[in-house]
Design an enzyme around this catalytic site. Structure first.
Site, PDB file in Angstrom:
ATOM      1  N   HIS A   1     -63.094 -49.873 -37.161  1.00 45.97           N
ATOM      2  CA  HIS A   1     -61.792 -49.231 -37.487  1.00 45.97           C
ATOM      3  C   HIS A   1     -60.730 -49.469 -38.621  1.00 45.97           C
ATOM      4  CE1 HIS A   1     -60.985 -52.836 -36.117  1.00 45.97           C
ATOM      5  NE2 HIS A   1     -62.390 -52.967 -34.879  1.00 45.97           N
ATOM      6  N   ASP A   2     -60.228 -49.296 -39.004  1.00 47.50           N
ATOM      7  CA  ASP A   2     -59.272 -49.622 -39.901  1.00 47.50           C
ATOM      8  C   ASP A   2     -59.561 -49.936 -41.531  1.00 47.50           C
ATOM      9  OD1 ASP A   2     -56.603 -50.141 -37.888  1.00 47.50           O
ATOM     10  OD2 ASP A   2     -58.019 -51.541 -37.214  1.00 47.50           O
TER      11      ASP A   2
ATOM     12  N   GLY B   1     -64.956 -53.427 -38.548  1.00 50.13           N
ATOM     13  CA  GLY B   1     -63.799 -53.231 -38.450  1.00 50.13           C
ATOM     14  C   GLY B   1     -62.695 -54.215 -40.023  1.00 50.13           C
TER      15      GLY B   1
END
Length: 257
Positions: free
Chosen positions: A119-120, A137
């Site tokens: 994520h991200d 992440g």
């Protein structure tokens, strides 16, 4: 072009000349650009935007929710550019509300089998992820970087453009542009990616300037502040050294040094 066993949500937007294989699932709020080929048994969850002329192989999982205990179902997105190759069992997660709500993959990247992008993360263009390489992440990967097999990048780390991460190397600090990392329990700098730079058209003068900057930063035994001061002088005649200095200014973690 769409196999009759594929399940396509009515809200999904499918471009022209898109191929979708057997038993693939395309969820709500997914957009797939023109000319993209999606193999069989792929799962694409939204909100996800995929550009044109991508190739996604069987069993890839694209746009799944982030693997983050703080995620509480807020709207987050995944954005994939154009002409990417995404091979078998690749996983790419959407962002988190606390991390900017977006995972982004640029153009012309190769993501080989079993690659994971968490994520991200922000991935540039022309990056090669070899088999089993992974990003935790919030990692950032610059253009033309190569991640060798079984390598991993710790959360929040930044890897600059044209870097080379060696096989099995675990990156726990920020890696400046052009630097090669090798594995010794934790990744350590081992010179610059001179062969890769030659292949991309860097001439001898540019590579020489990058080598001098590398020696200043990693081999001269200087405190970081003093090394940066010397790099500032070198940067007056080298755009590439200016790029290294700009990376140091953006670095928020310790430097791989």
């Amino acid at each position: 072009m769409i196999h009759p066993t594929a399940q396509i949500d009515p809200s999904a937007r499918i471009g022209a000349n898109v191929t979708i294989g057997a038993y693939t699932i395309v969820g709500a709020d997914v957009s797939i650009g023109d000319g993209t080929i999606v193999g069989p048994h792929v799962v694409i969850e939204g909100p996800t935007r995929i550009g044109r002329d991508n190739r996604i192989s069987q069993f890839a999982s694209i746009g799944g929710p982030p693997q983050d205990k703080k995620f509480s179902g807020e709207r987050t997105e995944l954005e994939i550019g154009d002409r990417n190759l995404i091979r078998e069992f690749v996983t790419i997660n959407r962002g988190t509300g606390e991390g900017g709500s977006l995972t982004r993959v640029g153009n012309d990247n190769w993501l080989l089998a079993y690659v994971h992008i968490a994520h991200d993360c922000i991935v540039g263009n022309n990056v090669v992820f070899s088999n089993y390489s992974a990003l935790a992440g919030h990692a950032e990967i610059g253009d033309w970087t190569i991640l060798s097999g079984y390598s991993g990048v710790h959360q929040f780390c930044k890897v600059g453009a044209h870097a080379f991460i060696g096989m099995g190397c675990l990156v726990g600090s920020d890696v400046p542009p052009f630097v090669m990392m090798a594995n010794e329990a934790r990744g350590r700098p081992r010179g610059i990616n001179s062969e890769g730079l030659k292949r991309r058209g860097f001439d001898a003068a540019r590579i020489g300037a990058i080598k001098r900057a590398y020696r200043t930063l990693f081999m001269a035994g200087l405190p970081l502040a003093e090394a940066r001061e010397q790099l500032g002088a070198q940067a007056q005649e080298s755009e590439d050294v200016r790029e290294m200095l700009a990376f140091l200014d953006r670095s928020e973690r310790s430097l791989a040094r």
